[in-house]
Design an enzyme around this catalytic site. Structure first.
Site, PDB file in Angstrom:
ATOM      1  N   GLY A  74       0.818  -1.202   0.000  1.00  0.00           N
ATOM      2  CA  GLY A  74       0.000   0.000   0.000  1.00  0.00           C
ATOM      3  C   GLY A  74       0.856   1.258   0.000  1.00  0.00           C
ATOM      4  O   GLY A  74       1.889   1.321   0.658  1.00  0.00           O
ATOM      5  N   SER A 114      10.402   1.535  -5.465  1.00  0.00           N
ATOM      6  CA  SER A 114      10.119   1.872  -6.859  1.00  0.00           C
ATOM      7  C   SER A 114      11.383   2.243  -7.610  1.00  0.00           C
ATOM      8  O   SER A 114      12.311   2.832  -7.037  1.00  0.00           O
ATOM      9  CB  SER A 114       9.146   3.057  -6.916  1.00  0.00           C
ATOM     10  N   TYR A 141       7.178  11.882  -5.121  1.00  0.00           N
ATOM     11  CA  TYR A 141       6.838  10.475  -4.910  1.00  0.00           C
ATOM     12  C   TYR A 141       8.106   9.641  -4.806  1.00  0.00           C
ATOM     13  O   TYR A 141       8.255   8.820  -3.888  1.00  0.00           O
ATOM     14  CB  TYR A 141       5.956   9.967  -6.050  1.00  0.00           C
ATOM     15  N   VAL A 170       5.462  -1.538 -13.795  1.00  0.00           N
ATOM     16  CA  VAL A 170       4.636  -2.739 -13.760  1.00  0.00           C
ATOM     17  C   VAL A 170       3.340  -2.517 -14.555  1.00  0.00           C
ATOM     18  O   VAL A 170       2.706  -1.465 -14.467  1.00  0.00           O
ATOM     19  CB  VAL A 170       4.309  -3.116 -12.310  1.00  0.00           C
ATOM     20  N   LYS A 178      -6.738   2.723 -12.142  1.00  0.00           N
ATOM     21  CA  LYS A 178      -5.614   3.620 -11.892  1.00  0.00           C
ATOM     22  C   LYS A 178      -5.634   4.915 -12.705  1.00  0.00           C
ATOM     23  O   LYS A 178      -4.831   5.814 -12.456  1.00  0.00           O
ATOM     24  CB  LYS A 178      -4.288   2.886 -12.121  1.00  0.00           C
ATOM     25  N   SER A 203       9.911  13.123 -27.913  1.00  0.00           N
ATOM     26  CA  SER A 203      11.115  13.296 -27.111  1.00  0.00           C
ATOM     27  C   SER A 203      11.457  14.777 -27.036  1.00  0.00           C
ATOM     28  O   SER A 203      11.320  15.502 -28.019  1.00  0.00           O
ATOM     29  CB  SER A 203      12.274  12.521 -27.737  1.00  0.00           C
TER      30      SER A 203
END
Length: 321
Positions: A74, A114, A141, A170, A178, A203
């Protein structure tokens, strides 16, 4: 009992399915269950108890003797979240409380970190812990995940077994909820379904062609397989990369999704939002020798295999794992 936090989410719900497949049916699922959009992720699974994330520590105080393992998956996973107080609450301080509970009650722990902690990738993607303090994530994050990794390594008191998993891009079933944070594969599928084409970011680096930005796209079933392995292994505590070890382009993701659907490719480009320029990772690629060195020997899905199974086995029918 096995406790899974974030169990109603993407990776957590897939892990519950994997545990059920192996006849682990006394699974305690922890999450914010007021989020209705995730309710289908746990439908039909064998679950012993639902525990609200705010009640976990009171629940552990009463039930710790029956807990065999904790998977802490979580988190606040929105990479565009800039409220440091929110990130500290859920990604740092909540994780510290779980760590300390595992120390107190002698419960082994696997938690999700991550690949975003690697920042620009200028220092490479090795999970050797000596290099970890030098990493510079590109967004709050990533900083919150990195802060916990550093804190965990600095602790004198540690669970008798623990592993932090640096997860690389992932994708796979159970990520329907999500939204913007869903994988590039789900976005590509939805765009092809809705308009027959896929839009990729141009890019903003002259040395990288449009669509040739690379990530280590990792199928969720490989992630939960590593979790299952570590639950039984319980040795060699530390931080591990979980990825295929082979970076692939966003162009390849789009083309493979078209192929899985049997649709002729139609790819368009838009400018990368300027707000993302400084926080955009142009390359992620896991170094997996450390995980392999402790005995994990299963092959990872190739991008082609993973996208084909995900699209044809789940997305086309709206199925869950």
């Amino acid at each position: 009992m096995i406790v899974v936090t974030g169990a109603a989410g993407f990776i957590g719900s897939c892990l519950v399915s994997r545990l059920n497949e192996a006849n682990f049916n006394h699974v305690v699922v922890v999450d914010n269950f007021s989020v209705v959009k995730k309710e289908n992720n746990l439908k039909g699974k064998k679950i012993k108890e639902f525990v609200d994330r705010d009640n976990l520590f009171d629940w552990l105080e009463t039930n710790y003797e029956e807990v065999e393992f904790i998977f802490h998956l979580g988190a606040r996973t929105d990479t565009t979240e800039y409220n440091k107080d929110v990130l500290d609450l859920y990604n740092l301080n909540y994780s510290k409380k779980i760590w300390n509970a595992c120390c107190e009650y002698q419960i082994p722990l696997v938690y999700a970190s991550s690949a975003v902690t690697y920042g620009s990738g200028s220092l490479g993607f090795t999970d050797e812990e000596a290099t970890l303090p030098l990493l510079q994530p590109l967004n709050p994050y990533g900083e919150s995940k990195h802060d916990f990794d550093k804190w965990a390594l600095a602790q004198t008191a540690k669970p008798f077994f623990w592993a932090g998993l640096k997860l690389f891009n992932v994708y796979g079933p159970n990520e329907y909820h999500k939204g913007d944070m869903a994988s590039a594969v789900l976005h590509a599928f939805q765009q092809i379904r809705d308009k027959g084409s896929v839009t990729l970011y141009r890019s903003h680096k002259p040395e990288v062609a449009d669509g040739e930005q690379k990530r280590d796209f990792t199928y969720v079933k490989d992630v939960v397989e590593v979790c299952y392995f570590l639950m039984h292994h319980r040795r060699n505590s530390g931080i591990y990369n979980v990825g295929t070890g082979q970076a692939r382009t966003f162009m390849a993701v789009a083309l493979q999704t078209f192929e899985a659907l049997g649709v002729a490719p139609d790819i368009q480009f838009v400018d990368t939002p300027s707000a993302l320029h400084d926080a955009y990772q142009y390359l992620t690629e896991a170094k997996t020798n450390k995980l392999r060195s402790i005995g994990y020997d299963k092959p990872f899905y190739t991008l082609e295999e993973g996208i084909r199974e995900y699209v044809q086995g789940y997305l086309l029918e709206g199925r869950y794992y």
